[in-house]
Motif scaffolding. Structure first.
Motif, PDB file in Angstrom:
ATOM      1  N   ARG A   1       0.826  -1.213   0.000  1.00 54.68           N
ATOM      2  CA  ARG A   1       0.000   0.000   0.000  1.00 54.68           C
ATOM      3  C   ARG A   1       0.861   1.265   0.000  1.00 54.68           C
ATOM      4  O   ARG A   1       0.429   2.307  -0.480  1.00 54.68           O
ATOM      5  N   VAL A   2       2.079   1.197   0.533  1.00 58.88           N
ATOM      6  CA  VAL A   2       3.003   2.340   0.454  1.00 58.88           C
ATOM      7  C   VAL A   2       4.325   1.971  -0.201  1.00 58.88           C
ATOM      8  O   VAL A   2       5.184   2.824  -0.390  1.00 58.88           O
ATOM      9  N   ASN A   3       4.483   0.700  -0.538  1.00 57.94           N
ATOM     10  CA  ASN A   3       5.731   0.222  -1.142  1.00 57.94           C
ATOM     11  C   ASN A   3       5.384  -0.726  -2.287  1.00 57.94           C
ATOM     12  O   ASN A   3       5.642  -1.931  -2.220  1.00 57.94           O
ATOM     13  N   PRO A   4       4.763  -0.177  -3.344  1.00 58.78           N
ATOM     14  CA  PRO A   4       4.252  -1.053  -4.409  1.00 58.78           C
ATOM     15  C   PRO A   4       5.327  -1.852  -5.114  1.00 58.78           C
ATOM     16  O   PRO A   4       5.047  -2.932  -5.636  1.00 58.78           O
ATOM     17  N   ALA A   5       6.555  -1.350  -5.161  1.00 56.45           N
ATOM     18  CA  ALA A   5       7.647  -2.090  -5.795  1.00 56.45           C
ATOM     19  C   ALA A   5       8.215  -3.154  -4.876  1.00 56.45           C
ATOM     20  O   ALA A   5       9.101  -3.906  -5.283  1.00 56.45           O
ATOM     21  N   GLU A   6       7.683  -3.232  -3.643  1.00 51.32           N
ATOM     22  CA  GLU A   6       8.175  -4.178  -2.638  1.00 51.32           C
ATOM     23  C   GLU A   6       9.696  -4.073  -2.479  1.00 51.32           C
ATOM     24  O   GLU A   6      10.408  -5.061  -2.366  1.00 51.32           O
ATOM     25  N   ARG A   7      10.165  -2.846  -2.466  1.00 54.57           N
ATOM     26  CA  ARG A   7      11.594  -2.576  -2.326  1.00 54.57           C
ATOM     27  C   ARG A   7      12.013  -2.831  -0.878  1.00 54.57           C
ATOM     28  O   ARG A   7      11.310  -2.434   0.052  1.00 54.57           O
ATOM     29  N   PRO A   8      13.135  -3.491  -0.637  1.00 52.77           N
ATOM     30  CA  PRO A   8      13.598  -3.688   0.739  1.00 52.77           C
ATOM     31  C   PRO A   8      13.775  -2.341   1.434  1.00 52.77           C
ATOM     32  O   PRO A   8      14.320  -1.398   0.865  1.00 52.77           O
ATOM     33  N   VAL A   9      13.286  -2.249   2.643  1.00 48.46           N
ATOM     34  CA  VAL A   9      13.400  -1.004   3.393  1.00 48.46           C
ATOM     35  C   VAL A   9      14.762  -0.967   4.069  1.00 48.46           C
ATOM     36  O   VAL A   9      15.114  -1.883   4.810  1.00 48.46           O
ATOM     37  N   PRO A  10      15.547   0.077   3.837  1.00 50.24           N
ATOM     38  CA  PRO A  10      16.860   0.141   4.479  1.00 50.24           C
ATOM     39  C   PRO A  10      16.713   0.293   5.983  1.00 50.24           C
ATOM     40  O   PRO A  10      15.940   1.124   6.458  1.00 50.24           O
ATOM     41  N   LEU A  11      17.430  -0.515   6.725  1.00 43.83           N
ATOM     42  CA  LEU A  11      17.400  -0.460   8.177  1.00 43.83           C
ATOM     43  C   LEU A  11      18.818  -0.251   8.689  1.00 43.83           C
ATOM     44  O   LEU A  11      19.441  -1.150   9.237  1.00 43.83           O
ATOM     45  N   PRO A  12      19.353   0.949   8.493  1.00 45.80           N
ATOM     46  CA  PRO A  12      20.751   1.181   8.835  1.00 45.80           C
ATOM     47  C   PRO A  12      20.946   1.348  10.333  1.00 45.80           C
ATOM     48  O   PRO A  12      20.052   1.796  11.050  1.00 45.80           O
ATOM     49  N   PRO A  13      22.123   0.998  10.843  1.00 47.17           N
ATOM     50  CA  PRO A  13      22.428   1.291  12.243  1.00 47.17           C
ATOM     51  C   PRO A  13      22.702   2.776  12.409  1.00 47.17           C
ATOM     52  O   PRO A  13      22.894   3.507  11.431  1.00 47.17           O
TER      53      PRO A  13
END
Length: 362
Positions: free
Chosen positions: A282-294
């Motif tokens: 619904r907010v990430n239609p490309a199903e792109r991995p969400v960056p989770l940086p430290p």
């Protein structure tokens, strides 16, 4: 009666409105933190960007004051991850999500904990943390001295997972630094966790700000399982998405016009907008991995363009704020991104440094 099918764009606009991202609205930080059932806050300063994107005239000092006065706290709750929540919600949530912490501990450290008297160690650790804050490293050293034959690191995690703790200030206070020091919820807040909190109320609160959503979505956000029976006993509106999945909503949940304009919004690391559904399209239609940086937070994140995750941003302190699009941007979009980035630099205390919007892949 035929079930109404909601398009991805309808779900997008409903979600953005409930998350206060279609327009900044008046109100206090405490009110919004409570309404959203907390903000993801593994990166200690990330919540400041999240609130700035949602509130009119947000001042970081407001949140810092709430933290130092212990009206809001950072604690391991939903999904066994650090969330910024009101004191009342921390006391309400802990017993509900305790099974998530227990499951996470066994999954991560089950082998290391085999043969150890975990209950005895947790009781010892809880007594220590009820007196004063301890870092996990300091806790590990004390446990290692007392029980040298067991895995002290795993047992230190057992204490932090199973006791119910908060990360105390000054960590998470704007403009200050501090270690990730833990103290028990009860000793920090002066009150014990709620003994019998309502899972029904929690599910309703989730749907009010993340719905319409499926049972799997609620479970993804909370980390809890077996919520089908909870949803089934509640009086909810039902919909379907374009793939036929059943969605649930509170009776008065708003569904704005899908053509409602969605402004550019900069989100911080770990924003719950991108992490709180099993189906994130619904907010990430490309199903792109969400960056989770430290990191400490307020230095990088994601950008919503027309309501969708479309770019990443990074603040190189004192040098530039870079935006990396994932698709070609129109001239109007680039202008709007630059304008919002300039406003963000004001929050970050870096007005006047360049905003660099890169070229997207073809």
């Amino acid at each position: 009666m035929t079930t109404r099918v909601l398009s991805r764009r309808e779900l997008n606009r409903a979600f953005l409105q409930r998350q206060q991202l279609l327009r900044r609205e008046p109100g206090t930080a405490a009110e919004l933190i409570e309404r959203l059932v907390g903000l993801q806050a593994q990166a200690p300063l990330a919540a400041y960007v999240a609130l700035w994107s949602r509130l009119e005239d947000f001042d970081p000092a407001e949140l810092s004051g709430l933290m130092t006065s212990r009206q809001v706290v950072r604690a391991s709750l939903q999904r066994a991850t650090i969330h910024l929540v009101t004191a009342d919600d921390c006391l309400m949530l802990w017993r509900l999500v305790h099974p998530v912490a227990d499951r996470g501990l066994r999954g991560s450290f089950g082998k290391q904990l085999a043969g150890a008297d975990v209950d005895a160690v947790v009781a010892y650790g809880a007594e220590l943390l009820s007196q004063e804050p301890y870092s996990r490293a300091r806790l590990r050293d004390l446990i290692g001295e007392r029980w040298p034959d067991w895995d002290a690191n795993a047992l230190a995690y057992a204490v932090s997972y199973l006791t119910g703790t908060v990360q105390v200030t000054p960590r998470g206070v704007w403009g200050k630094t501090g270690p990730a020091a833990l103290q028990t919820i009860e000793s920090w807040l002066g009150r014990p966790p709620v003994p019998d909190p309502s899972i029904d109320d929690l599910v309703l609160r989730y749907l009010a700000v993340f719905g319409p959503a499926s049972v799997a979505d609620v479970q993804t956000w909370s980390g809890l399982t077996k919520l089908r029976e909870v949803v089934d006993r509640l009086e909810l509106r039902t919909y379907a998405d374009e793939d036929g999945r059943e969605l649930y909503d509170v009776p008065d949940g708003p569904l704005p016009d899908p053509e409602t304009p969605a402004p550019i919004r900069f989100l911080p690391e770990y924003d719950n907008l991108l992490l709180s559904h099993a189906d994130r399209r619904r907010v990430n239609p490309a199903e792109r991995p969400v960056p989770l940086p430290p990191g400490n937070g307020a230095a990088m994140g994601t950008v919503l363009i027309d309501g969708d995750y479309t770019a990443d941003w990074r603040h190189h302190r004192g040098k530039s704020l870079d935006v990396t699009p994932h698709r070609p941007l129109t001239a109007a979009e680039r202008t709007a991104v630059e304008a919002e980035a300039t406003e963000l630099l004001g929050l970050l205390g870096a007005p006047g440094i360049p905003v660099v919007v890169g070229q997207s892949p073809k």
